[in-house]
Design a protein around this motif. Structure first.
Motif, PDB file in Angstrom:
ATOM      1  N   PRO A 152      56.649  44.826  36.270  1.00  0.00           N
ATOM      2  CA  PRO A 152      57.921  44.972  35.544  1.00  0.00           C
ATOM      3  C   PRO A 152      58.172  46.392  35.067  1.00  0.00           C
ATOM      4  O   PRO A 152      59.331  46.800  34.908  1.00  0.00           O
ATOM      5  CB  PRO A 152      57.771  43.996  34.372  1.00  0.00           C
ATOM      6  CG  PRO A 152      56.295  43.791  34.210  1.00  0.00           C
ATOM      7  CD  PRO A 152      55.722  43.886  35.588  1.00  0.00           C
ATOM      8  N   GLN A 163      61.631  40.192  44.219  1.00  0.00           N
ATOM      9  CA  GLN A 163      61.380  39.343  43.059  1.00  0.00           C
ATOM     10  C   GLN A 163      59.904  39.341  42.691  1.00  0.00           C
ATOM     11  O   GLN A 163      59.539  39.441  41.515  1.00  0.00           O
ATOM     12  CB  GLN A 163      61.860  37.924  43.343  1.00  0.00           C
ATOM     13  CG  GLN A 163      61.817  36.997  42.137  1.00  0.00           C
ATOM     14  CD  GLN A 163      62.842  37.361  41.075  1.00  0.00           C
ATOM     15  OE1 GLN A 163      63.927  37.834  41.402  1.00  0.00           O
ATOM     16  NE2 GLN A 163      62.496  37.146  39.817  1.00  0.00           N
ATOM     17  N   TYR A 164      59.044  39.241  43.699  1.00  0.00           N
ATOM     18  CA  TYR A 164      57.599  39.252  43.446  1.00  0.00           C
ATOM     19  C   TYR A 164      57.158  40.570  42.812  1.00  0.00           C
ATOM     20  O   TYR A 164      56.401  40.584  41.832  1.00  0.00           O
ATOM     21  CB  TYR A 164      56.836  39.011  44.747  1.00  0.00           C
ATOM     22  CG  TYR A 164      55.348  39.184  44.601  1.00  0.00           C
ATOM     23  CD1 TYR A 164      54.584  38.216  43.953  1.00  0.00           C
ATOM     24  CD2 TYR A 164      54.711  40.324  45.094  1.00  0.00           C
ATOM     25  CE1 TYR A 164      53.209  38.384  43.798  1.00  0.00           C
ATOM     26  CE2 TYR A 164      53.346  40.498  44.938  1.00  0.00           C
ATOM     27  CZ  TYR A 164      52.597  39.528  44.283  1.00  0.00           C
ATOM     28  OH  TYR A 164      51.237  39.699  44.120  1.00  0.00           O
ATOM     29  N   GLU A 208      58.308  40.833  39.169  1.00  0.00           N
ATOM     30  CA  GLU A 208      57.508  40.000  38.281  1.00  0.00           C
ATOM     31  C   GLU A 208      56.099  40.562  38.090  1.00  0.00           C
ATOM     32  O   GLU A 208      55.516  40.445  37.007  1.00  0.00           O
ATOM     33  CB  GLU A 208      57.415  38.581  38.845  1.00  0.00           C
ATOM     34  CG  GLU A 208      58.742  37.833  38.838  1.00  0.00           C
ATOM     35  CD  GLU A 208      58.693  36.525  39.607  1.00  0.00           C
ATOM     36  OE1 GLU A 208      57.683  36.291  40.316  1.00  0.00           O
ATOM     37  OE2 GLU A 208      59.658  35.744  39.505  1.00  0.00           O
ATOM     38  N   THR A 209      55.550  41.181  39.129  1.00  0.00           N
ATOM     39  CA  THR A 209      54.179  41.677  39.085  1.00  0.00           C
ATOM     40  C   THR A 209      54.086  43.057  38.455  1.00  0.00           C
ATOM     41  O   THR A 209      53.101  43.378  37.767  1.00  0.00           O
ATOM     42  CB  THR A 209      53.593  41.716  40.510  1.00  0.00           C
ATOM     43  OG1 THR A 209      53.777  40.438  41.136  1.00  0.00           O
ATOM     44  CG2 THR A 209      52.111  42.051  40.500  1.00  0.00           C
TER      45      THR A 209
END
Length: 218
Positions: free
Chosen positions: A81, A74-75, A78-79
């Motif tokens: 994409p 997930q990180y 988000e960082t």
């Protein structure tokens, strides 16, 4: 440039370390890999209990520290994409998260009876019924995704989170001589031939055997 380190345990035995490492490479991170010793108590517990919830893999990215494979995914999504760790389509993203979560929290029979061991080959391995049910479900996931998104990876033309989550299962299918057919067999072979998997496997084969308990009969 921010200092980035991924802490892992055994390359040969730790499927969760493999998943975290694949995700970091897929995201394009420039990172150092820190390998915990097999003599470390937490490493041994993580490997012997086959737990997805231990503190490895652990990613340190600048001021951020994140562990647990799905949290790392997930990180990174988000960082970075642009890396495409999840599909662009909303429905496909939900599907990808669902099957990734299914691997993260399930298939206990398969993971306990067929632990990851890249150095081993067990031809004619006898699979008990509980693990067989898990295998059938995984093959159904492979067939469903390859049919819905036209392959060659589970969600289309490029690897995603789902492929990182199921890559260690493909090694188990080879280690324990699990018979597959059709698209599922082709997908297993594609994952095993993936350049990132080849790189990891080469390092795993060169790794010393430090954890004697994992040589037990099962």
């Amino acid at each position: 440039m921010r200092a980035t380190t991924l802490t892992i345990s055994s390359r040969n035995y730790s499927s969760w370390s493999l998943r975290g490492w694949l995700l970091c490479r897929m995201a394009g991170l420039d990172f150092e890999t820190e390998l915990l010793s097999g003599a470390d108590a937490s490493t041994r517990a993580e490997l012997l209990h086959l737990s997805p919830s231990f503190l490895v893999p652990r990613l340190r990215h600048g001021a951020v520290t994140v562990w647990d494979t799905l949290a790392i995914a997930q990180y990174l999504d988000e960082t970075f994409p642009e890396a495409g760790l999840l599909p662009a389509d909303v429905a496909a993203r939900a599907h990808c998260r669902s099957i990734a979560g299914e691997m993260h929290g399930g298939f206990i029979n398969l993971r306990s009876a067929l632990p990851m061991n890249l150095k081993a080959r067990h031809l004619g391995f006898r699979i008990f019924n509980g693990a067989r049910g898990d295998i059938e479900r995984i093959v159904a996931i492979f067939e469903d995704c390859l049919g819905a998104y036209d392959g060659p990876y589970l969600f289309g033309a490029r690897p995603t989170l789902a492929d990182a989550m199921y890559a260690p299962v493909c090694t188990r299918f080879r280690t324990y001589d699990v018979l597959l057919a059709g698209r599922a067999a082709g997908y297993r072979d594609r994952i095993l031939d993936w350049s990132l998997m080849q790189h990891w496997t080469e390092a795993a084969l060169a790794e010393p055997d430090e954890i004697e308990e994992l040589d037990m009969e099962f």
